[in-house]
Design a protein around this motif. Structure first.
Motif, short mmCIF file in Angstrom:
data_model
loop_
_atom_site.label_atom_id
_atom_site.label_comp_id
_atom_site.label_asym_id
_atom_site.label_seq_id
_atom_site.Cartn_x
_atom_site.Cartn_y
_atom_site.Cartn_z
N SER A 56 0.86 -1.40 -0.06
CA SER A 56 0.13 0.12 -0.18
C SER A 56 1.01 1.32 -0.13
N SER A 57 0.35 2.43 -0.33
CA SER A 57 0.93 3.55 -0.55
C SER A 57 1.16 3.91 0.99
N SER A 58 2.33 5.06 1.32
CA SER A 58 2.43 5.43 2.51
C SER A 58 3.06 7.05 2.17
N PRO A 179 -3.73 11.17 4.00
CA PRO A 179 -4.17 10.59 2.78
C PRO A 179 -4.05 11.33 1.53
N ASP A 423 -4.53 4.81 -5.13
CA ASP A 423 -5.37 4.10 -4.10
C ASP A 423 -6.49 4.71 -3.62
N VAL A 428 -6.96 4.60 2.35
CA VAL A 428 -5.87 5.29 2.83
C VAL A 428 -5.85 6.03 4.11
N ARG A 431 -6.52 3.58 7.37
CA ARG A 431 -5.54 2.54 7.73
C ARG A 431 -4.84 3.20 8.96
N GLU A 584 1.57 6.24 8.83
CA GLU A 584 0.28 5.96 9.42
C GLU A 584 0.66 6.13 11.05
N SER A 656 -5.73 -3.82 2.96
CA SER A 656 -5.64 -2.94 1.62
C SER A 656 -5.88 -3.84 0.43
N THR A 660 -7.57 -1.41 -3.13
CA THR A 660 -6.62 -0.12 -3.74
C THR A 660 -6.99 -0.03 -5.25
#
Length: 660
Positions: A56-58, A179, A423, A428, A431, A584, A656, A660
């Motif tokens: 997943s994106s961060s 996000p 995503d 997001v 999360r 996160e 996730s 996504t």
């Protein structure tokens, strides 16, 4: 969960039972680090073979080696032995050759890590100045509660709501801005927040009713929230690993200094020109800060997710999407960006010999995959497309600027460069709240909330204690000068926390066969509990007994010292335990601090303080602090097993899948 082959290949390490190593099933856990086992193995993460790769994106750039990426149960890519060896020989270093750069910058001037040092430092100072202003907005009215109460003919207890509801805005805003920054970029979020910051500050100054002032403060909290959840990721994106500690220290010092210096300056303004001018002055300073951000803080996103050989064409069904996105980014680019530049803007790239075939082999050594069969999850073709497509889409922004000509300064001023990740926004946003199921994060959220929250609680009592005719009868300016004490205490606490904690960590790692465990940081819970509890109880006792003004002021500084220890320890322990979820986790910690402590306490603390007096109230607060800090003991004993439990459950990435 340890690997027999690795244990046989490595020299035996003598370990002593430190209270968290008694579980044989959790000998190697993500978060544990081989810290003291020779220069070539220092900071070697352990247990990565047990940890599924993040999909997943961060907000934070990728911080893990290829080993971690290969741990995923969804991909088993192969590597070329020749390309792997070639990459190892071409590691880039500092000019003196003493330090290997981590992460490795790419051969393009558009990589943020390749910006000239002065540009990166200007970005840090511009962001730090903005964060200092934002950090000081919580107690900006601490010395002027009485003035606001007189203006709107209300009680001082009601004025305290402007602080609690402002913190509610901070908490909600952090959950919204993080996000948004992940999907759209940090630069547009910073710029929009600065404009909203200016507008809400002017609104506060012109407010004609208390309700209008409260509404403005809530929206001001939303505007300021990026200063708490994004700068750490920004620093990680523009500075190398060996440069980050000092730069993060600069950011932290400016942010915490703002909490003590801004109310000091605002007290002078309130004393001379009234409380409204405090907000108007903030608007002027923020406008200057916004100009600095616009000029010197570029978009810092750069996708550094490892891309194994052969992964580029793993699926055919996403190619139309990639073609569409390529057209999108090209249309976003300046008119001359697609022209081939014959200048030396781009460093030369190595040219591969297409006739030379490389034999794909399974990774060896640290890159070896476990041969044990792992449990497979049933996944639909839609989930496969979604996951793989999201990873490829995330590369598109970076792929475009990797091959584009060097950005000129005027091009970096563009406020928006297109969507960075596709995503789902809600996924997001949710999360960070899943991290409440992670015991290490939950402990960190508790300690961080207490550490910052007590300073806010005291700020709500400053007017009642120092400006009352029954106590010290201070002016607004004199009450503001009280903040010199927590400023000094906070600076000392920040300096001591890092140095002293590192000494303890090295000593405990030495006794533990060179292996560092994040739980070693929890030893700092003892000085945190003692200093903060003594400071809270002493502050309330001295104020009610009408001791000399210096006595409660010194205790205020002791509280700030303990709170600095607590906030630093909480963040360090949380990030060390779950580095891959650092972005996160910062949202989780700040949401807890702003909502569960700042807002909740502001709803009843002023009335409680007025009814019971400072001695009873602050003795009770000291007891709450001491009682909650006792949870550090089970966290120390069972923390490692709790980390392994969360690795097995893998809550965030399970959430996730397919979303996504």
């Amino acid at each position: 969960m340890s690997d027999p082959e690795i244990e046989m290949a490595s020299p035996p390490r003598k370990r002593r039972n430190l209270g968290i190593l008694s579980d044989k099933q959790t000998d190697e856990v993500p978060g544990s680090v081989l810290l003291l086992s020779g220069p070539e193995k220092i900071n070697e993460p352990l247990g990565m073979k047990n940890f599924p790769a993040r999909i997943s994106s961060s907000s934070f750039p990728s911080q893990f080696s290829r080993t971690n990426s290969l741990s995923s149960t969804t991909h088993r890519p192969t590597f070329s032995r020749r390309s792997t060896a070639r990459a190892a020989k071409k590691k880039k270093t500092t000019p003196d050759g003493k330090i290997v750069l981590e992460p490795q910058p790419e051969d393009t001037h558009n990589d943020p890590l390749n910006l000239p040092p002065y540009r990166r430092n200007l970005a840090l100072l511009s962001l730090g100045f903005y964060c200092m202003l934002g950090g000081g907005m919580t107690p900006v009215l601490a010395a002027g509660f009485g003035n606001v109460a007189t203006t709107f003919d209300i009680s001082i207890q009601r004025v305290a709501l402007t602080t609690g509801l402002y913190m509610m805005g901070l908490g909600v805003g952090g959950a919204l801005m993080s996000p948004t920054a992940i999907l759209l970029g940090k630069r547009p979020v910073y710029l929009i927040s600065s404009l909203l910051f200016i507008a809400t500050s002017l609104w506060c100054g012109f407010a004609k009713s208390f309700g209008s002032l409260v509404a403005a403060r809530v929206l001001q909290g939303v505007a300021v929230s990026p200063v708490e959840v994004l700068p750490s990721a920004t620093v990680a994106e523009i500075f190398f690993l060996h440069e980050r500690a000092f730069r993060l220290g600069v950011y932290t010092l400016l942010l915490l200094s703002g909490k003590n210096l801004v109310p000091l300056v605002s007290a002078v303004i309130i004393n001379k020109a009234g409380w409204r001018w405090a907000f108007w002055a903030v608007a002027i300073f923020v406008a200057f800060g916004a100009i600095l951000l616009f000029l010197f803080l570029p978009e810092t996103f750069w996708d550094r997710t490892p891309r194994p050989h052969g992964m580029e064409d793993s699926t055919d069904n996403i190619r139309p999407t990639l073609r569409r996105l390529t057209s999108h980014f090209r249309s976003q680019n300046h008119s001359g960006a697609n022209e081939i530049s014959e200048s030396q803007d781009l460093p030369p790239k190595a040219i591969e010999d297409e006739t030379e075939k490389e034999e794909p082999v399974e990774p060896e050594g640290e890159e070896r995959l476990e041969s044990k069969p792992e449990p497979k999850e049933e996944r639909t073709s839609h989930q496969d497309e979604s996951r793989d497509g999201a990873n490829h889409v995330r590369f598109e922004y970076t792929e475009h600027w990797r091959d584009a000509p060097k950005k000129k300064f005027v091009h970096t001023l563009k406020p928006y460069f297109g969507r960075l990740s596709y995503d789902n926004w809600i996924t997001v946003a949710v999360r960070p709240f899943i991290l409440f199921a992670y015991p290490s994060v939950l402990w960190s959220a508790m300690v961080y909330s207490l550490s910052i929250g007590w300073l806010i609680v005291i700020s709500e009592a400053i007017t009642s204690i120092y400006r009352s005719k029954d106590t010290y009868n201070f002016t607004s300016f004199q009450a503001g000068l009280v903040y010199l004490s927590p400023f000094i205490g906070g600076v000392l606490g920040t300096a001591v926390a890092g140095k002293f904690s590192d000494i303890i960590v090295r000593a405990m790692a030495r006794r533990n066969g060179g292996v560092y465990e994040p739980e070693f940081r929890l030893v700092m819970a003892l000085p945190i509990a003692i200093s903060t509890t003594v400071g809270l109880m002493g502050f309330g006792w001295a104020a009610e007994e009408r001791d000399a003004w210096i006595v409660p002021t010194v205790f205020f500084g002791i509280v700030s010292f303990g709170c600095s220890l607590g906030s630093t320890t909480a963040i360090t322990f949380c990030v060390d335990s779950y580095r891959q979820y650092a972005g996160e986790a910062l949202v989780t910690l700040n949401f807890s601090k702003n909502i569960f402590h700042g807002l909740v306490f502001s709803l009843f603390f002023p009335q409680w303080f007025e009814a019971k007096g400072s001695k009873s109230v602050f003795l009770a607060l000291g007891g709450i602090q001491l009682g909650l800090m006792f949870f550090s003991i089970p966290m120390y004993i069972y923390g490692k097993r709790a980390r392994m439990w969360t690795v097995r459950k893998n809550f965030i990435e399970r959430f996730s899948i397919g979303r996504t």
